[in-house]
Design a protein around this motif. Structure first.
Motif, PDB file in Angstrom:
ATOM      1  N   LEU A 186       0.907  -1.063  -0.094  1.00 15.93           N
ATOM      2  CA  LEU A 186      -0.056  -0.118  -0.114  1.00 15.93           C
ATOM      3  C   LEU A 186       0.858   1.155  -0.099  1.00 15.93           C
ATOM      4  CD1 LEU A 186      -2.906  -0.876   2.581  1.00 15.93           C
ATOM      5  CD2 LEU A 186      -3.011  -0.574   0.094  1.00 15.93           C
ATOM      6  N   ALA A 187       1.842   1.192   0.641  1.00 16.91           N
ATOM      7  CA  ALA A 187       2.778   2.416   0.765  1.00 16.91           C
ATOM      8  C   ALA A 187       3.558   2.745  -0.425  1.00 16.91           C
ATOM      9  CB  ALA A 187       3.888   2.127   1.884  1.00 16.91           C
ATOM     10  N   LEU A 230       4.018   5.655  -5.359  1.00 11.71           N
ATOM     11  CA  LEU A 230       3.743   5.803  -6.757  1.00 11.71           C
ATOM     12  C   LEU A 230       2.628   6.728  -7.473  1.00 11.71           C
ATOM     13  CD1 LEU A 230       4.915   4.366  -9.423  1.00 11.71           C
ATOM     14  CD2 LEU A 230       3.062   2.702  -9.340  1.00 11.71           C
ATOM     15  N   ILE A 231       1.622   6.932  -6.749  1.00 13.32           N
ATOM     16  CA  ILE A 231       0.692   7.514  -7.168  1.00 13.32           C
ATOM     17  C   ILE A 231       0.824   9.260  -6.934  1.00 13.32           C
ATOM     18  CG2 ILE A 231      -1.825   8.446  -6.820  1.00 13.32           C
ATOM     19  CD1 ILE A 231      -2.626   5.319  -6.503  1.00 13.32           C
ATOM     20  N   VAL A 232       1.522   9.381  -5.761  1.00 16.44           N
ATOM     21  CA  VAL A 232       1.779  10.783  -5.484  1.00 16.44           C
ATOM     22  C   VAL A 232       2.869  11.524  -6.391  1.00 16.44           C
ATOM     23  CG1 VAL A 232       2.727  12.158  -3.651  1.00 16.44           C
ATOM     24  CG2 VAL A 232       0.979  10.574  -3.013  1.00 16.44           C
ATOM     25  N   LEU A 233       3.900  10.396  -6.490  1.00 14.17           N
ATOM     26  CA  LEU A 233       5.129  10.867  -7.274  1.00 14.17           C
ATOM     27  C   LEU A 233       4.682  11.061  -8.711  1.00 14.17           C
ATOM     28  CD1 LEU A 233       7.939   8.840  -5.623  1.00 14.17           C
ATOM     29  CD2 LEU A 233       7.429  11.372  -5.359  1.00 14.17           C
ATOM     30  N   ALA A 283       5.167  13.293 -16.650  1.00 17.40           N
ATOM     31  CA  ALA A 283       5.158  12.684 -18.120  1.00 17.40           C
ATOM     32  C   ALA A 283       5.045  11.087 -17.864  1.00 17.40           C
ATOM     33  CB  ALA A 283       6.201  12.882 -18.807  1.00 17.40           C
ATOM     34  N   VAL A 284       5.164  10.553 -16.659  1.00 15.30           N
ATOM     35  CA  VAL A 284       5.122   9.175 -16.589  1.00 15.30           C
ATOM     36  C   VAL A 284       3.588   8.954 -16.287  1.00 15.30           C
ATOM     37  CG1 VAL A 284       5.960   7.185 -15.474  1.00 15.30           C
ATOM     38  CG2 VAL A 284       7.472   8.982 -16.094  1.00 15.30           C
ATOM     39  N   TYR A 311      -1.147   5.013 -15.243  1.00 18.61           N
ATOM     40  CA  TYR A 311      -2.679   4.893 -15.347  1.00 18.61           C
ATOM     41  C   TYR A 311      -3.192   3.548 -16.237  1.00 18.61           C
ATOM     42  CZ  TYR A 311      -3.020   8.841 -12.459  1.00 18.61           C
ATOM     43  OH  TYR A 311      -2.849   9.985 -11.468  1.00 18.61           O
ATOM     44  N   ALA A 312      -2.177   3.448 -16.896  1.00 18.89           N
ATOM     45  CA  ALA A 312      -2.761   2.476 -18.186  1.00 18.89           C
ATOM     46  C   ALA A 312      -2.397   1.033 -17.704  1.00 18.89           C
ATOM     47  CB  ALA A 312      -1.752   2.518 -19.251  1.00 18.89           C
TER      48      ALA A 312
END
Length: 49
Positions: free
Chosen positions: A26-27, A32-35, A40-41, A46-47
């Motif tokens: 979870l961390a 990953l979502i925050v960064l 551009a990544v 999201y894909a």
């Protein structure tokens, strides 16, 4: 850091070491979502989901 220490104390006192991999995953996903916000990544991450 106190939250991590408190979580570790909870896991150690109640012998719930099997929850540790769940919290780690979870961390990693949260970081990953925050960064990836505004980078551009982001479309490639999201894909995956």
């Amino acid at each position: 850091m106190s939250m991590i220490a408190e979580l570790w104390g909870f896991l150690r006192d109640r012998r719930k070491f099997w929850l540790l991999p769940v919290f780690i995953v979870l961390a990693i996903f949260g970081a990953l979502i925050v960064l990836s916000q505004g980078s551009a990544v982001a479309p490639f991450i999201y894909a995956l989901f």
